[in-house]
Scaffold this motif. Structure first.
Motif, PDB file in Angstrom:
ATOM      1  N   GLY A   1       0.819  -1.198   0.000  1.00 20.15           N
ATOM      2  CA  GLY A   1       0.000   0.000   0.000  1.00 20.15           C
ATOM      3  C   GLY A   1       0.852   1.247   0.000  1.00 20.15           C
ATOM      4  O   GLY A   1       1.958   1.263   0.529  1.00 20.15           O
ATOM      5  N   CYS A   2       0.333   2.283  -0.603  1.00 15.94           N
ATOM      6  CA  CYS A   2       1.083   3.533  -0.733  1.00 15.94           C
ATOM      7  C   CYS A   2       0.778   4.522   0.384  1.00 15.94           C
ATOM      8  O   CYS A   2       1.491   5.501   0.541  1.00 15.94           O
ATOM      9  CB  CYS A   2       0.794   4.165  -2.096  1.00 15.94           C
ATOM     10  SG  CYS A   2       1.301   3.092  -3.475  1.00 15.94           S
ATOM     11  N   ASP A   3      -0.265   4.268   1.153  1.00 15.49           N
ATOM     12  CA  ASP A   3      -0.617   5.138   2.279  1.00 15.49           C
ATOM     13  C   ASP A   3      -0.101   4.482   3.551  1.00 15.49           C
ATOM     14  O   ASP A   3      -0.640   3.473   4.011  1.00 15.49           O
ATOM     15  CB  ASP A   3      -2.130   5.330   2.337  1.00 15.49           C
ATOM     16  CG  ASP A   3      -2.580   6.257   3.457  1.00 15.49           C
ATOM     17  OD1 ASP A   3      -1.729   6.715   4.250  1.00 15.49           O
ATOM     18  OD2 ASP A   3      -3.796   6.516   3.540  1.00 15.49           O
ATOM     19  N   ASP A   4       0.967   5.047   4.122  1.00 16.08           N
ATOM     20  CA  ASP A   4       1.585   4.464   5.317  1.00 16.08           C
ATOM     21  C   ASP A   4       0.626   4.397   6.499  1.00 16.08           C
ATOM     22  O   ASP A   4       0.768   3.542   7.366  1.00 16.08           O
ATOM     23  CB  ASP A   4       2.833   5.248   5.714  1.00 16.08           C
ATOM     24  CG  ASP A   4       3.950   5.098   4.694  1.00 16.08           C
ATOM     25  OD1 ASP A   4       3.964   4.104   3.953  1.00 16.08           O
ATOM     26  OD2 ASP A   4       4.823   5.995   4.654  1.00 16.08           O
ATOM     27  N   THR A   5      -0.346   5.288   6.544  1.00 16.47           N
ATOM     28  CA  THR A   5      -1.267   5.304   7.676  1.00 16.47           C
ATOM     29  C   THR A   5      -2.378   4.268   7.522  1.00 16.47           C
ATOM     30  O   THR A   5      -3.008   3.906   8.508  1.00 16.47           O
ATOM     31  CB  THR A   5      -1.900   6.694   7.864  1.00 16.47           C
ATOM     32  OG1 THR A   5      -2.629   7.039   6.678  1.00 16.47           O
ATOM     33  CG2 THR A   5      -0.836   7.745   8.141  1.00 16.47           C
TER      34      THR A   5
ATOM     35  N   THR B   1       8.071   0.887  -5.756  1.00 18.44           N
ATOM     36  CA  THR B   1       6.863   1.579  -6.188  1.00 18.44           C
ATOM     37  C   THR B   1       6.715   1.348  -7.680  1.00 18.44           C
ATOM     38  O   THR B   1       7.637   1.608  -8.450  1.00 18.44           O
ATOM     39  CB  THR B   1       6.949   3.089  -5.901  1.00 18.44           C
ATOM     40  OG1 THR B   1       7.199   3.267  -4.506  1.00 18.44           O
ATOM     41  CG2 THR B   1       5.665   3.805  -6.281  1.00 18.44           C
TER      42      THR B   1
ATOM     43  N   ALA C   1     -10.282   0.544  -1.207  1.00 17.27           N
ATOM     44  CA  ALA C   1     -10.714   1.895  -1.546  1.00 17.27           C
ATOM     45  C   ALA C   1     -12.134   1.790  -2.098  1.00 17.27           C
ATOM     46  O   ALA C   1     -12.520   0.761  -2.654  1.00 17.27           O
ATOM     47  CB  ALA C   1      -9.774   2.484  -2.590  1.00 17.27           C
TER      48      ALA C   1
ATOM     49  N   CYS D   1       2.608   0.016  -4.092  1.00 19.27           N
ATOM     50  CA  CYS D   1       3.788   0.262  -3.261  1.00 19.27           C
ATOM     51  C   CYS D   1       3.996  -0.928  -2.347  1.00 19.27           C
ATOM     52  O   CYS D   1       3.044  -1.475  -1.782  1.00 19.27           O
ATOM     53  CB  CYS D   1       3.596   1.524  -2.415  1.00 19.27           C
ATOM     54  SG  CYS D   1       3.285   3.017  -3.367  1.00 19.27           S
TER      55      CYS D   1
ATOM     56  N   PRO E   1      -2.249   0.962   5.322  1.00 19.74           N
ATOM     57  CA  PRO E   1      -1.776   0.014   4.313  1.00 19.74           C
ATOM     58  C   PRO E   1      -2.852  -1.005   3.960  1.00 19.74           C
ATOM     59  O   PRO E   1      -3.749  -1.282   4.753  1.00 19.74           O
ATOM     60  CB  PRO E   1      -0.574  -0.656   4.979  1.00 19.74           C
ATOM     61  CG  PRO E   1      -0.797  -0.484   6.436  1.00 19.74           C
ATOM     62  CD  PRO E   1      -1.566   0.795   6.596  1.00 19.74           C
ATOM     63  N   GLU E   2      -2.750  -1.549   2.763  1.00 20.63           N
ATOM     64  CA  GLU E   2      -3.705  -2.558   2.312  1.00 20.63           C
ATOM     65  C   GLU E   2      -3.440  -3.908   2.966  1.00 20.63           C
ATOM     66  O   GLU E   2      -4.336  -4.751   3.036  1.00 20.63           O
ATOM     67  CB  GLU E   2      -3.636  -2.691   0.791  1.00 20.63           C
ATOM     68  CG  GLU E   2      -4.088  -1.435   0.081  1.00 20.63           C
ATOM     69  CD  GLU E   2      -3.902  -1.533  -1.421  1.00 20.63           C
ATOM     70  OE1 GLU E   2      -4.072  -2.642  -1.983  1.00 20.63           O
ATOM     71  OE2 GLU E   2      -3.591  -0.514  -2.033  1.00 20.63           O
TER      72      GLU E   2
END
Length: 161
Positions: free
Chosen positions: A54-58, A141, A86, A153, A60-61
């Motif tokens: 996942g690209c969002d550190d807060t 990435t 998402a 990511c 993650p997928e």
């Protein structure tokens, strides 16, 4: 004439000495050059790591703890809570292993690098970061620009050879 030569030599000497010193208030010129590079990494016979997808550190997928032997993931377990897609995602989020969230086949680090190279060969934008100590990949990435959700990511933590 000798006096003139001595005076001229003294003047040249003062000019040279004055030209060779710098004002301590002036900062030293910035050195330009390539950033430090990581050593070449060779996949060890056995290692463990955590892979964060996942690209969002807060948010993650997924987070997976993996054990690798001879370039193949022998065990991979999901760590942490369930992933949530998402709103526009078409990911299959079936509870494949009894847990909620998208399940993936966790790649070994060598396979992750191969995946990045294949994506690059296919025209994707790929960025790979390496650990400066031993050279193992720490972030990959991949941006497949033709797809709406084409950004993937992968972050590697807790690497232990």
């Amino acid at each position: 004439m000798v006096r003139f030569e001595r005076a001229l030599c003294a003047l040249v000497l003062v000019g040279l000495v004055g030209g060779c010193t710098s004002d301590p208030a002036e900062p030293a010129p910035a050195t330009s050059g390539p950033p430090p590079s990581a050593p070449a990494w060779t996949e060890p016979a056995a290692y463990t790591f955590t892979l964060v997808r996942g690209c969002d550190d807060t948010a993650p997928e997924g987070r997976y703890q993996a054990t690798v032997k001879d370039g193949v993931v022998t065990t991979a377990t999901r760590a942490g809570g369930a992933a949530s897609p998402a709103p526009s995602s078409e990911a299959d989020l079936g509870p494949v292993t009894g847990e909620e969230g998208e399940e993936i086949d966790v790649p070994a680090l060598g396979q992750l690098l191969e995946m990045a190279e294949t994506a690059k060969d296919d025209g994707a934008e790929v960025a790979t970061e390496y650990d400066l100590t031993d050279g193992h990949p720490v972030k990959v990435t991949i941006n497949v620009m033709e797809e709406v959700d084409g950004l993937e990511c992968w972050t590697v933590t807790d690497y232990q050879p």
